[in-house]
Design a protein around this motif. Structure first.
Motif, PDB file in Angstrom:
ATOM      1  N   GLU A  80       0.811  -1.197  -0.019  1.00  0.00           N
ATOM      2  CA  GLU A  80      -0.099  -0.062  -0.049  1.00  0.00           C
ATOM      3  C   GLU A  80       0.784   1.270  -0.006  1.00  0.00           C
ATOM      4  N   GLY A  84      -0.027   3.434  -3.159  1.00  0.00           N
ATOM      5  CA  GLY A  84      -1.166   4.061  -3.113  1.00  0.00           C
ATOM      6  C   GLY A  84      -1.021   5.515  -2.095  1.00  0.00           C
ATOM      7  N   TRP A  86      -1.013   5.994   0.886  1.00  0.00           N
ATOM      8  CA  TRP A  86      -1.175   5.270   2.333  1.00  0.00           C
ATOM      9  C   TRP A  86      -0.696   6.253   3.353  1.00  0.00           C
ATOM     10  N   ASP A  95      -8.372  -6.844   5.991  1.00  0.00           N
ATOM     11  CA  ASP A  95      -8.581  -6.233   4.472  1.00  0.00           C
ATOM     12  C   ASP A  95     -10.163  -6.491   4.348  1.00  0.00           C
ATOM     13  N   GLY A  99     -10.099  -2.625  -1.239  1.00  0.00           N
ATOM     14  CA  GLY A  99      -9.172  -1.619  -0.806  1.00  0.00           C
ATOM     15  C   GLY A  99      -9.172  -1.060   0.514  1.00  0.00           C
ATOM     16  N   ASP A 100     -10.378  -1.294   1.270  1.00  0.00           N
ATOM     17  CA  ASP A 100     -10.528  -0.621   2.667  1.00  0.00           C
ATOM     18  C   ASP A 100      -9.997  -1.698   3.755  1.00  0.00           C
ATOM     19  N   TYR A 117      -9.864   2.788   6.945  1.00  0.00           N
ATOM     20  CA  TYR A 117      -9.269   3.417   5.607  1.00  0.00           C
ATOM     21  C   TYR A 117     -10.218   3.261   4.804  1.00  0.00           C
ATOM     22  N   SER A 119     -10.607   3.369   0.622  1.00  0.00           N
ATOM     23  CA  SER A 119      -9.754   3.538  -0.261  1.00  0.00           C
ATOM     24  C   SER A 119     -10.422   4.286  -1.315  1.00  0.00           C
ATOM     25  N   PHE A 122      -9.131   7.738   0.024  1.00  0.00           N
ATOM     26  CA  PHE A 122      -7.959   7.863   0.829  1.00  0.00           C
ATOM     27  C   PHE A 122      -8.510   8.614   2.381  1.00  0.00           C
TER      28      PHE A 122
END
Length: 144
Positions: A80, A84, A86, A95, A99-100, A117, A119, A122
């Motif tokens: 990540e 990304g 991150w 997970d 992507g969250d 989080y 995704s 962001f």
């Protein structure tokens, strides 16, 4: 929370693994704490240890031994960071998909709140004030 208290919650909402996998070793924990320059709470360690016995889709591993085949926390973090936007303080442990992640904060350990989080934008929000609260509310999350 004690091991038995955490297990009592997990046993209500999660299936047991068909086989028992290796719990994280002392060396596994030391390496992860070194990587993030933090000490994880006992609640988090107990929960992750119990994940060697229970099925929780998306749970990330600490154990480098026989495990459920999901990625290691350190691997996902490195991925990540490279791919990304991150936050370097976030330590993913679950997970959620797309992507969250549920995460802890390295700078707030061992008393880190649990963060969620997102995704898609962001964004990061505090989900629970501490890991014990997250465990206690896990049955509500799983039923959603």
């Amino acid at each position: 929370m004690t091991y038995d208290e955490v297990e009592a919650i997990l046993s209500q909402v999660l299936d047991k693994e068909w086989e028992v996998f290796d719990s994280p070793s002392t060396r596994d924990w030391e390496a992860l704490e070194y990587k993030f320059n933090c000490k994880f709470s006992d609640d988090f360690k107990i929960f992750i240890t119990l994940m060697s016995k229970y099925v929780l889709p998306g749970i990330l591993n600490v154990s480098t031994g026989e495990n459920n085949g999901n990625d290691l926390i350190g691997f996902v973090y490195d991925y990540e960071i490279k791919n990304g936007n991150w936050d370097a303080n976030l330590i993913p442990f679950l997970d959620v998909g797309n992507g969250d992640y549920f995460c802890l904060s390295a700078k707030e350990c061992p008393k880190s709140p649990v963060y969620y989080y997102y995704s898609d934008n962001f964004d990061v929000e505090e989900y629970n004030k501490n890991f014990e609260e997250w465990i206690k509310k896990l049955p509500q999350f799983i039923d959603v």
